[in-house]
Design an enzyme around this catalytic site. Structure first.
Site, PDB file in Angstrom:
ATOM      1  N   GLU A  67      -1.083  -0.276  -4.071  1.00  0.00           N
ATOM      2  CA  GLU A  67      -1.657  -1.736  -2.791  1.00  0.00           C
ATOM      3  C   GLU A  67      -2.725  -2.191  -2.997  1.00  0.00           C
ATOM      4  O   GLU A  67      -3.548  -2.332  -2.475  1.00  0.00           O
ATOM      5  CB  GLU A  67      -1.405  -0.277  -1.808  1.00  0.00           C
ATOM      6  CG  GLU A  67      -0.538  -0.021  -1.243  1.00  0.00           C
ATOM      7  CD  GLU A  67       0.579  -1.271  -0.838  1.00  0.00           C
ATOM      8  OE1 GLU A  67       0.270  -2.433  -0.484  1.00  0.00           O
ATOM      9  OE2 GLU A  67       1.787  -1.284  -1.094  1.00  0.00           O
ATOM     10  N   ASN A  71      -5.074  -5.100  -2.836  1.00  0.00           N
ATOM     11  CA  ASN A  71      -6.288  -6.245  -2.336  1.00  0.00           C
ATOM     12  C   ASN A  71      -7.674  -6.252  -2.966  1.00  0.00           C
ATOM     13  O   ASN A  71      -7.864  -7.132  -2.499  1.00  0.00           O
ATOM     14  CB  ASN A  71      -5.789  -4.379  -1.889  1.00  0.00           C
ATOM     15  CG  ASN A  71      -5.892  -5.091  -0.189  1.00  0.00           C
ATOM     16  OD1 ASN A  71      -4.530  -5.579  -0.249  1.00  0.00           O
ATOM     17  ND2 ASN A  71      -5.684  -3.426   0.518  1.00  0.00           N
ATOM     18  N   ARG A 125       2.216 -12.318   3.379  1.00  0.00           N
ATOM     19  CA  ARG A 125       2.059 -10.608   3.229  1.00  0.00           C
ATOM     20  C   ARG A 125       1.954 -10.556   4.864  1.00  0.00           C
ATOM     21  O   ARG A 125       2.452 -10.682   5.505  1.00  0.00           O
ATOM     22  CB  ARG A 125       0.154 -11.158   2.759  1.00  0.00           C
ATOM     23  CG  ARG A 125      -0.062 -11.872   1.712  1.00  0.00           C
ATOM     24  CD  ARG A 125       0.452 -11.458   0.438  1.00  0.00           C
ATOM     25  NE  ARG A 125      -0.061 -10.220  -0.017  1.00  0.00           N
ATOM     26  CZ  ARG A 125       0.498  -9.303  -0.758  1.00  0.00           C
ATOM     27  NH1 ARG A 125       1.436 -10.516  -1.326  1.00  0.00           N
ATOM     28  NH2 ARG A 125       0.365  -7.886  -1.104  1.00  0.00           N
TER      29      ARG A 125
END
Lengths: 161, 115
Positions: A67, A71, A125
């Site tokens: 994650e 990002n 997303r």
């Protein structure tokens, strides 16, 4: 004689180095390319494996790293090239992972961490990246500066078997 | 990530094999959407027995495909969720968006299909 020439700042540096040397440490740097997401999470998991964690712990670490790296690539660099740096430090019962980029930074960290918030709603997303990191790790902190980058620091404690 | 499909009666079963992250999400979406657009299935089962990793990029993949099928008046299920991804499926809320079945056979049976 050289020793007496050290000023306070130098002593602090020496102390910091020796404290992090007590703990097992690694640092990894790679291009902000999505193909490296898998490499990053597998590498951190392999480093954590020496603490003999459960499979569930390993899965959670891999997911949280994935994650944070995603990002950095999507939001930090937003399609531009750059590098992502990961450090990981082990104690006998914990791992602390930092994921840093030199990208555009986060304007509003509180908003970014909110479940379901996404700055890219048209791209399918989910806005769940930070929420997943928070659920899978025990401590998380985010530092960000506009124009210079973001650093996510997360710690997970291992329960003794 | 490898996606293969099989058709049982009028149900499309999609087999996920590999890791679903931001990197593989785009090609996975395209592969599924091609099949959905071409055949307009009303019943779709995602078989997750061989899905070894999923992160939040995967939520968008499943949620988006569910929306497409529902827009056509259809329904979707997740089947055969393996242990590696089970906790994520629950934490992400995907378990509340989809019908869940232990196996594709269970899903087909629940949907009144001949096995």
């Amino acid at each position: 004689m050289g020793r007496t020439a050290l000023n306070t700042k130098d002593y602090e540096q020496v102390e910091r180095n020796s404290s992090s040397m007590n703990n097992n440490y690694m640092k990894l740097e790679f291009s902000a390319e999505s193909v490296n997401e898998s490499f990053a999470r597998v590498t951190v998991a392999a480093f954590a494996a020496q603490l003999d964690p459960t499979l569930e712990d390993i899965t959670e670490i891999k997911t949280a790293v994935s994650e944070a790296v995603t990002n950095a690539i999507i939001h930090g660099y937003d399609g531009l090239s750059g590098t992502v740096e990961i450090t990981a430090e082990l104690t006998e019962n914990s791992i602390t992972v930092t994921v840093s980029d030199n990208g555009k930074g986060i304007e509003n960290i509180e908003q970014a961490r909110r479940p379901l918030y996404t700055s890219k709603p048209t791209e399918g997303r989910s806005g769940m990246g930070f929420t997943v990191m928070e659920m899978f790790m025990d401590k998380i902190s985010v530092e960000s500066n506009i124009g210079s980058g973001t650093k996510v620091c997360m710690t997970k404690y291992f329960r003794k078997a | 990530m490898k996606i293969t499909g099989s058709i049982k009666n009028d149900t499309l079963i999609l087999y996920f094999n590999g890791e679903l992250d931001h990197h593989s999400a785009q090609t996975t979406k395209e592969a599924i959407d091609n099949m959905l657009e071409r055949y307009r299935f009303k019943k779709v089962i995602f078989n997750l027995a061989e899905l070894s990793f999923i992160d939040s990029s995967g939520i968008g993949v499943f949620y988006g495909r569910r929306k497409l099928v529902k827009a056509d008046g259809g329904k979707c299920a997740l089947a055969d969720i393996n242990q590696k991804i089970e906790r994520f499926i629950h934490i992400s809320g995907l378990d509340r968006m989809f019908e869940l079945y232990d196996s594709e056979e269970d899903a087909l049976e629940a949907w009144g299909e001949q096995l």
